[in-house]
Write a protein that holds these residues in place. Structure first.
Motif, PDB file in Angstrom:
ATOM      1  N   ALA A  59      41.775 -42.420 -98.358  1.00 26.56           N
ATOM      2  CA  ALA A  59      42.098 -41.489 -99.443  1.00 26.56           C
ATOM      3  C   ALA A  59      43.594 -41.535 -99.743  1.00 26.56           C
ATOM      4  CB  ALA A  59      41.667 -40.069 -99.079  1.00 26.56           C
ATOM      5  N   VAL A  84      35.009 -44.640-103.187  1.00 26.94           N
ATOM      6  CA  VAL A  84      36.002 -44.383-104.225  1.00 26.94           C
ATOM      7  C   VAL A  84      36.371 -45.620-105.035  1.00 26.94           C
ATOM      8  CG1 VAL A  84      38.008 -44.740-102.706  1.00 26.94           C
ATOM      9  CG2 VAL A  84      38.188 -43.179-104.662  1.00 26.94           C
ATOM     10  N   PHE A  96      34.707 -36.519-106.122  1.00 29.70           N
ATOM     11  CA  PHE A  96      35.504 -36.259-104.915  1.00 29.70           C
ATOM     12  C   PHE A  96      34.613 -35.684-103.816  1.00 29.70           C
ATOM     13  CE2 PHE A  96      37.920 -33.575-102.088  1.00 29.70           C
ATOM     14  CZ  PHE A  96      39.071 -34.296-101.825  1.00 29.70           C
ATOM     15  N   THR A 148      32.477 -38.401-102.376  1.00 30.74           N
ATOM     16  CA  THR A 148      33.249 -39.407-101.655  1.00 30.74           C
ATOM     17  C   THR A 148      33.800 -38.865-100.348  1.00 30.74           C
ATOM     18  OG1 THR A 148      33.878 -40.361-103.790  1.00 30.74           O
ATOM     19  CG2 THR A 148      35.157 -41.048-101.882  1.00 30.74           C
ATOM     20  N   TYR A 149      34.238 -37.599-100.382  1.00 28.53           N
ATOM     21  CA  TYR A 149      34.845 -36.963 -99.215  1.00 28.53           C
ATOM     22  C   TYR A 149      34.111 -35.650 -98.924  1.00 28.53           C
ATOM     23  CZ  TYR A 149      38.455 -40.198-100.808  1.00 28.53           C
ATOM     24  OH  TYR A 149      39.125 -41.324-101.235  1.00 28.53           O
ATOM     25  N   VAL A 154      41.249 -34.001 -96.497  1.00 24.32           N
ATOM     26  CA  VAL A 154      41.919 -34.828 -97.511  1.00 24.32           C
ATOM     27  C   VAL A 154      42.693 -33.944 -98.478  1.00 24.32           C
ATOM     28  CG1 VAL A 154      41.525 -36.301 -99.529  1.00 24.32           C
ATOM     29  CG2 VAL A 154      40.343 -36.794 -97.379  1.00 24.32           C
ATOM     30  N   TRP A 188      46.700 -34.108 -99.042  1.00 21.89           N
ATOM     31  CA  TRP A 188      47.266 -34.410-100.365  1.00 21.89           C
ATOM     32  C   TRP A 188      48.274 -33.327-100.754  1.00 21.89           C
ATOM     33  CZ3 TRP A 188      42.776 -36.275-104.070  1.00 21.89           C
ATOM     34  CH2 TRP A 188      42.360 -37.557-103.666  1.00 21.89           C
TER      35      TRP A 188
END
Length: 434
Positions: free
Chosen positions: A187, A394, A405, A408-409, A417, A421
């Motif tokens: 990520a 991703v 999102f 994916t996570y 994540v 971020w």
């Protein structure tokens, strides 16, 4: 404004490209998307990257970062903003041959990596196309020809050199900035700009490659049988399948790669595939790994392949999932379907070890539509598949929105994540989709 940008920073003298420059066409776009950025910065050092970030902040420019330009989302360009293009930062160095430790700068492409490592008898588990940039693939996952043998690209990363959103340069490894290392492996796009990676490469020169074409019945039995064969196959075997439909006839083109030059292992790996239903063509060779990601793949990215892409991960290709895959491939909306094998070494890694948590699924299903069909048409065509998938990858996503999102996570991975971020890029200037 254009003149101001081109002369704004002495640190970037000769490294800023604006629409007035003759080379602008070569820098404005990605493989899928024609962009019109106000300026493209082409840095050659971490200091240059920091200067470009400062320039974007000072002028309030939206920011895109590009390593190779092959990314399907088109996020490596924009309109009216700044693109940081890392292509000049492409050095590849064998740091320690005995330990197979290799440093690769993010602007290199995988064809260059394979070519540089081949004389040393080394390779890095990467994608399946030589034109793909190292940075984008290595911060997202890395599903390619060696995935079942040696894992994802992120699984081979031991350290990352990063410039954060505030311009600071950081090295992330297990002992220094371990949280940054974690998020950069899966990520990374929302945490910082990866400038270089230290990989633990693998011993590899030649591989076995088989090409198989098989007819696909409406029930998709060949897909189900391929999945069953992979369950018992040696982990040296990785497959990629592409479905092609013409009228009522659907065919599967299967490429099988065996990560060894041992003929006995190659034969044991691919012979079950030759027994799939209605095989019309089959051939097998032993070839250097460099031929799978050759320098001939390297081309200019000028928006020549506009497309919309989505994907989903599957643990078992059940009969119902097989029928759904064939239905999407042969439906009224022309859709290109690919099926990539996972499992093997991918499953060896703890789901919490990296920001790529999808470790139990054994197949990646990718769907792409091309003009005049866009994202909405692709979404409707994909509906028969959606209920059979769990999670997403991703690097095969055209529209990285909040729903994607979450796929994916998922769960605690997504929460971690998002928190990292926010820690490393509080203003979200690097965040995908901004």
């Amino acid at each position: 404004m254009k003149r101001d940008l081109a002369t704004a920073s002495t640190a970037l003298h000769g490294k800023l490209i604006t629409p007035d420059d003759s080379s602008y066409r070569d820098y404005r776009s990605t493989y899928t998307t024609v962009g019109s950025p106000a300026v493209v910065a082409v840095p050659e050092s971490p200091g240059d990257v920091a200067a470009a970030l400062l320039l974007a902040r000072e002028h309030g420019l939206p920011l895109a970062v590009r390593s190779g330009g092959h990314g399907l989302s088109g996020g490596g360009t924009n309109n009216g903003g700044m693109v940081i293009d890392l292509r000049r930062m492409n050095k590849i160095t064998v740091l320690d041959r005995r330990k197979r430790r290799v440093r690769v700068e993010a602007g290199a492409r995988w064809a260059q990596v394979a070519e540089a490592l081949s004389p040393h008898g080394l390779a890095i588990s990467s994608g399946d196309h030589g034109n793909v940039g190292v940075g984008g693939l290595a911060t997202g996952g890395g599903v390619g020809w060696l995935v079942r043998s040696f894992g994802l690209t992120v699984d081979r990363i031991r350290a990352v050199e990063v410039v954060l959103a505030d311009g600071s340069a950081v090295r992330a490894d297990d002992s220094s900035e371990p949280d940054l290392l974690w998020v950069m492996r899966g990520a990374g796009a929302g945490a910082g700009i990866a400038l270089a990676f230290e990989f633990e490469a693998v011993e590899l020169r030649n591989v076995g490659v088989a090409q198989i074409i098989a007819r696909v019945d409406p029930a998709g039995q060949v897909l189900h049988r391929l999945d069953a064969a992979l369950k018992d196959a040696p982990r040296e075997l990785t497959t990629a399948l592409m479905l092609s439909s013409r009228g009522s006839v659907t065919s599967a083109l299967i490429t099988a790669v065996v990560a060894t030059d041992d003929e006995r292992v190659i034969r044991r790996s691919i012979e079950p595939l030759f027994g799939l239903t209605d095989v019309t063509l089959q051939q097998a060779v032993i070839t250097p790994y460099t031929n799978l990601v050759p320098r001939q793949h390297m081309h200019a990215n000028t928006g020549q392949m506009p497309s919309s892409t989505t994907n989903g991960l599957i643990t078992d290709i059940t009969p119902a999932a097989s029928r759904a895959i064939v239905a999407v491939a042969g439906g009224p909306t022309p859709v290109l379907i690919q099926m990539r094998s996972l499992g093997g070494a991918v499953s060896d890694v703890d789901p919490a070890a990296t920001a790529f948590p999808h470790r139990h699924q054994r197949s990646l299903i990718i769907a792409s539509a091309f003009p005049p069909y866009g994202h909405e048409a692709l979404g409707r065509a994909w509906e028969p598949m959606a209920e059979h998938t769990e999670g997403a990858y991703v690097n095969f996503v055209s529209r990285p929105d909040d729903a994607m999102f979450d796929r994916t996570y998922p769960g605690i991975t997504g929460a971690r994540v998002a928190g990292l971020w926010k820690r490393y890029d509080p203003e979200g200037i690097l965040r995908p989709g901004n």
